[in-house]
Design a protein around this motif. Structure first.
Motif, short mmCIF file in Angstrom:
data_model
loop_
_atom_site.label_atom_id
_atom_site.label_comp_id
_atom_site.label_asym_id
_atom_site.label_seq_id
_atom_site.Cartn_x
_atom_site.Cartn_y
_atom_site.Cartn_z
N ARG B 102 0.83 -1.20 0.00
CA ARG B 102 0.00 0.00 0.00
C ARG B 102 0.87 1.26 0.00
O ARG B 102 0.57 2.24 -0.66
N ASP B 185 -4.72 4.55 4.46
CA ASP B 185 -5.73 3.49 4.54
C ASP B 185 -6.86 3.88 5.48
O ASP B 185 -7.85 3.18 5.60
N GLU B 217 -8.90 -6.96 1.88
CA GLU B 217 -9.39 -6.32 3.10
C GLU B 217 -10.89 -6.07 3.04
O GLU B 217 -11.52 -5.83 4.06
N PHE B 218 -11.43 -6.10 1.85
CA PHE B 218 -12.88 -6.00 1.73
C PHE B 218 -13.52 -7.38 1.61
O PHE B 218 -14.51 -7.67 2.29
N LEU B 256 -17.38 2.41 5.46
CA LEU B 256 -17.27 3.13 4.20
C LEU B 256 -18.46 4.05 3.98
O LEU B 256 -18.32 5.18 3.50
N TYR B 270 -13.23 12.60 -2.14
CA TYR B 270 -12.87 11.28 -1.61
C TYR B 270 -12.68 10.31 -2.75
O TYR B 270 -13.56 10.13 -3.58
N ARG B 271 -11.49 9.70 -2.82
CA ARG B 271 -11.18 8.75 -3.90
C ARG B 271 -10.89 7.38 -3.28
O ARG B 271 -9.88 7.18 -2.60
N PHE B 272 -11.80 6.45 -3.53
CA PHE B 272 -11.59 5.08 -3.02
C PHE B 272 -10.80 4.29 -4.07
O PHE B 272 -11.19 4.22 -5.23
N THR B 273 -9.71 3.70 -3.66
CA THR B 273 -8.82 3.06 -4.62
C THR B 273 -8.39 1.67 -4.12
O THR B 273 -7.91 1.54 -2.99
N TYR B 274 -8.56 0.67 -4.99
CA TYR B 274 -8.02 -0.66 -4.69
C TYR B 274 -6.57 -0.69 -5.12
O TYR B 274 -6.18 -0.07 -6.11
N GLN B 277 -5.82 -1.72 -8.61
CA GLN B 277 -6.38 -0.84 -9.65
C GLN B 277 -5.23 -0.11 -10.35
O GLN B 277 -4.21 0.18 -9.72
N GLU B 285 -8.35 9.93 -13.70
CA GLU B 285 -9.74 10.21 -13.36
C GLU B 285 -9.83 11.32 -12.32
O GLU B 285 -10.67 12.21 -12.38
#
Lengths: 675, 299
Positions: B102, B185, B217-218, B256, B270-274, B277, B285
């Motif tokens: 990460r 994180d 983690e999800f 979340l 807010y940018r959620f990123t795997y 990805q 983006e």
């Protein structure tokens, strides 16, 4: 609940615990992961544990129960009560093997006046109500003929289930049951055996059990033992050992009709020592004596003067005071004038005269005669009159051997003595060993003092066998495992051995009365031994005056009437004194029925019938409930499957929304932007 | 620098990192200023006040209305951007044996953004935090950029995260408007985190958050019992993932949802990123959406 195989309960428990053990082992086999999102995991562990653990425990419970019920079903459980009645399937045929021997008249338990036989009949009648679709066949111990019953619940009212004074032959009864099942080609059957486990009736050492066991293994028949054994309570019993009329000295060549009645009785006391009154009734006259019992068993010799022999013979009975078991408190006897006893001595030696003197010591008496014949004239023996044949010669010729065989099988007694010389054969299968000489004499150290030709005298004195000295001997062998050794030398070799052949006996003595052999010729041992064997052989000359109920069987043409009218007597199985055509016979219970020696069911069944589907029961009749166990297994399997497949034990919550990568908090809609 | 992909940097250089709110820069730049200036872009009319320079009087309006109005124009200024990067132990996580952690992802993200910012004339600063924070003030020089790269390259993720306190301290220390980009994180209590963000917003900072999560983690799709060792504190927990999976996913989802809702409420980008990805795609983006939002006037 009982099981066909009750000794594996530990394995059943282990099997039921397997899911839990696997679960615990699985928990121990963890892998280590370095984890960042512990904040969620800790929350989840708190929240999920309650619900998920409940689900986990229920799953483990269902899996354990599933295995438990499956193993239970395989163990063929049997239960009584409503469950047994509801679940048990009735077999096509139920063969009831009923032991109604004399010992079955003891109380089933101290608080209940019912006998073991009555208790057995109650249990059978109760169990029969639960097997209404079955056909019931009764085999009891006296006649052993299969008797089909229309209504097994009324079994107690049948004459064939009444009390008897006989013994039971359990192996023979089971063989009859198996014969019946084999002959009628029964699809499914049960054999219910009700017995008090008396060892003498079961004959557990008999080789017949191997055959019975293999036949049970090859047949779809379940063996159900209704065990009625119980601890021996306080009981007094009396048995007859012998009853002999000894005529007084009479005119030459005549038999006196007066003399002495010698009775030998045996009293067993399983209670406290004490003095007990004996009521003696003889030829209608009653008297009473006190008998002191300090040991469990006492043998008593009694003598009564008989001034004149009643016509047809005399009879009587001896009674003990009433106790819990009434059937063994009375002993019957009868007596009559003895028949003249004749002995034949086959020998060409001088000692033959000694044998003749031992057989007929008083030549003026007409009831004892003896003749000496050389071996060459053995065929001239008075076969019809002889009670005893003393043989001190080589192998008989074939015709003589055949006659000897018939003589013994008819009840006569053959007593053989060695002739010296090399090893070789004697009469009727006797084999002589090589002659042994010893300066230091061979001595007899052990002999049977209770029964047989060397038993102690009426007044309890032992025969002086210990004084006997043999410097020469030739040890005999009867060539059979069932030979009985009456006396042995100090080195364990037999002195006197005998074999039951037909109704008679063949005996062989290891030494001869000749002076160069032994001191047997002194007569202290030889005389009583020969006299007793003469009396034993005399039974072939006249029908017995005393016999064992069940063993003595009247012919169909004879109508024997009981001399006692106080209760119902049947000469086929009841003790008592019976008369037919001027002849008397006294019947008593078998001696072994008074001996409190029972088998242990738990050890006995696996040993005797390892191949049979066996079950022992002490209470009510039980039924197999394995189908219920199988259904329960299926139910738990379904429950386990449903629970394992369900997402949650409780109503499912909405599925968590999988986050979309890159989605902004302010705007999630994608827009094309020209750059 | 290993974490800088020049190909990606080259392609992203055509885009600019825009802000959604006017800035208060010290020099002229690409971004809208909170004050009126001398750019060609008309802003508004206002009444003349004594002391105003009469050269800004609109004479045409005076001719029509006989009133004095001053014409005002937008000012363009430069931007101060602060990259706040998490270096706690949990940033070492990756579920892929051969994939980057990460922190690798966060470092590439911060390095590329710093490059873009300096090359568009903006000042960029860096704050690395775990239990304590390390700051590099905002500058727009090339030498400063190298210093920033060096700091990122030397950073080692370890220790426990103290993001809430770090953001509070940051808000108190940097009071002039700035773009604050948080890369973390965010494993902390959401209400406390939102308090810290609210603190930043109080000083009118434009806040963007890159929330980095591994897909494991999800999903939490372990099948056998596992001993989980906390990468920050070292504490461990043995559990059966099949038992807690559902509750775990519910906890993540609730977290979340609350975080998104809070970010929307405080206008946080807010940018959620795997972690699996595409890095370039995620950044592209982000930049495009910010340009679009800046054109709309920060709405």
């Amino acid at each position: 609940m009982t099981f066909d195989k009750s000794d594996i309960s530990g394995w059943v428990l282990l099997a039921a615990l397997m899911p839990i053990i696997i679960h615990m082992l699985n928990r121990l086999r963890y892998k280590t992961v370095h984890w960042a999102a512990m904040i969620f995991l800790l929350k989840a562990n708190k929240a999920a544990t309650r619900r998920a653990k409940l689900k986990q425990y229920l799953l483990l419970l269902f899996r354990s129960l599933l295995i438990l019920f499956l193993v239970w079903a395989m163990l063929r459980p049997q239960v009584g009560g409503w469950l047994g009645r509801a679940a048990g399937g009735a077999p096509e045929v139920v063969v009831i093997v009923l032991d109604r021997s004399a010992s079955m008249e003891a109380r089933a338990n101290p608080d209940n006046p019912d006998s073991k036989r009555q208790r057995a009949l109650q249990l059978i009648a109760e169990a029969a109500k639960n097997s209404k679709g079955s056909r019931f066949v009764l085999i009891e111990n006296v006649l052993r003929d299969p008797l089909e019953m229309a209504d097994a619940s009324a079994i107690a009212s049948l004459q064939m289930t009444e009390p008897t004074d006989t013994a039971a032959d359990i192996p023979a009864m089971l063989r009859r049951a198996l014969d019946y099942l084999g002959k009628n080609k029964v699809a499914s059957a049960e054999v219910w055996l009700a017995s008090d486990m008396q060892r003498s009736n079961w004959r557990d050492e008999s080789a017949e059990w191997r055959d019975i066991n293999s036949r049970f293994g090859g047949q779809d028949a379940r063996f159900v033992l209704i065990d009625l054994s119980s601890p021996q309570g306080n009981n007094l019993s009396i048995g007859l050992k012998s009853a002999e009329f000894r005529p007084a000295k009479a005119a030459p060549n005549a038999v006196a009709d007066k003399g002495t009645l010698a009775l030998s009785i045996e009293v067993h006391n399983s209670g406290a020592p004490g003095v007990f009154p004996l009521r003696i009734t003889r030829d209608g006259a009653a008297s009473q004596i006190d008998l002191t019992l300090n040991s469990p068993t006492r043998r008593e010799a009694m003598k009564f003067d008989v001034s004149k022999m009643p016509e047809g013979g005399g009879w009587g009975k001896i009674e003990l005071p009433a106790d819990d078991v009434l059937a063994d408190n009375t002993m019957y006897f009868s007596y009559r004038l003895p028949v003249p006893l004749h002995a034949a001595i086959v020998s060409d030696k001088a000692v033959a005269k000694l044998f003749a003197a031992a057989a007929a010591p008083d030549k003026t008496r007409a009831d004892r005669t003896a003749e000496v014949l050389p071996p060459a004239r053995a065929a001239d023996i008075k076969w019809k009159e002889a009670a005893l044949i003393v043989w001190q010669a080589g192998v008989p010729s074939e015709p003589v051997a055949k006659k000897l065989q018939e003589f013994v099988e008819g009840g006569g007694v053959l007593l053989a003595f060695p002739t010296g010389g090399d090893a070789g054969n004697g009469p009727l299968g006797i084999t002589w060993g090589t002659a042994e000489n010893q300066k230091d004499p061979f001595r007899v150290t052990i002999w049977d003092e209770l029964d047989g030709p060397l038993a102690h005298t009426d007044n309890g004195a032992s025969l002086p066998l210990a004084r006997l000295e043999a410097v020469r001997r030739q040890v005999p062998s009867m060539g059979s495992d069932s030979a009985h050794v009456y006396a042995t030398f100090a080195d364990g070799r037999p002195f006197l051995t005998g074999l039951h052949v037909g109704a008679g006996y063949v005996l062989a003595c290891a030494t001869s009365p000749e002076p160069e052999w032994s001191t047997l010729g002194d007569g202290f041992v030889l005389l009583p031994m020969v006299q007793r064997l003469l009396v034993m052989g005399g039974t072939r000359l006249a029908p017995p005056a005393n016999a064992v109920a069940g063993e003595w069987k009247p012919s169909d043409q004879e109508t024997w009437i009981s001399l006692e009218t106080d209760r119902r007597h049947d000469p086929r199985w009841h003790a008592g004194v019976y008369k037919y055509n001027g002849r008397l016979i006294a019947l008593n219970r078998p001696e072994a029925e008074d001996v409190p020696d029972t088998l242990n069911t738990g050890e006995m069944l696996p040993k005797l019938l390892p191949n049979a589907k066996t079950k022992a029961s002490r209470g009510e009749q039980e039924s197999e409930i394995w189908p219920i166990m199988v259904v329960a297994t299926m139910i738990f399997m379904c429950l386990e499957m449903m629970l394992a497949m369900s997402k949650s034990l409780l109503p499912a919550k909405p599925k968590p929304r999988v986050p979309v990568p890159g989605a902004g908090a302010t705007e999630n809609k994608k827009t094309e932007v020209g750059v | 620098m290993d974490f800088l992909d020049h190909g990606i940097v080259g392609r992203l250089s055509r885009l600019q990192l825009a802000v959604r709110t006017p800035m208060l820069g010290s020099v002229t730049g690409l971004h809208r200023s909170a004050t009126r200036g001398a750019s060609v872009e008309f802003a508004e009319y206002r009444k003349y006040a004594p002391g105003d320079d009469i050269k800004f009087l609109d004479w045409r309006v005076f001719a029509r209305t006989d009133k004095y109005f001053i014409r005002e124009f937008e000012a363009d200024t430069n931007l101060r951007c602060y990259l706040v990067v998490d270096t706690s132990g949990s940033m070492r996580y990756t579920s892929s044996p051969d994939g980057g952690t990460r922190f690798d992802y966060a470092r590439r993200l911060a390095g590329t953004l710093a490059h873009l910012l300096v090359h568009q004339g903006d000042a960029v600063g860096l704050t690395l935090f775990s239990e304590k924070a390390t700051d590099l003030p905002a500058r727009h020089t090339a030498s400063h950029l190298r210093q920033l790269y060096q700091l990122l390259a030397n950073a080692k993720p370890q220790g426990e995260s103290n993001i809430v306190q770090t953001l509070h301290d940051f808000a108190e220390r940097i009071r002039s408007r700035a773009l604050v980009i948080v890369v973390s994180d965010l494993f902390c209590e959401v209400p406390e985190l939102l308090d810290a963000i609210k603190h930043l917003r109080f000083y009118k900072h434009d806040v963007a958050i890159f929330h980095l999560l591994d897909r494991q983690e999800f999903d939490f799709d372990f099948t056998r019992p596992v001993r989980f060792v906390d990468m920050e504190s070292g504490a461990d927990l043995i559990t059966d993932p099949t038992v807690v999976r559902e509750a775990y996913r519910e906890a993540v989802n609730e977290y979340l949802t609350t975080l998104r809702h809070g970010c929307t409420q405080f206008r946080i980008d807010y940018r959620f990123t795997y972690l699996d990805q595409s890095f370039e795609g995620a950044l592209t983006e982000f930049l495009i959406q910010r340009i679009r939002q800046a054109r709309k006037g920060g709405r």
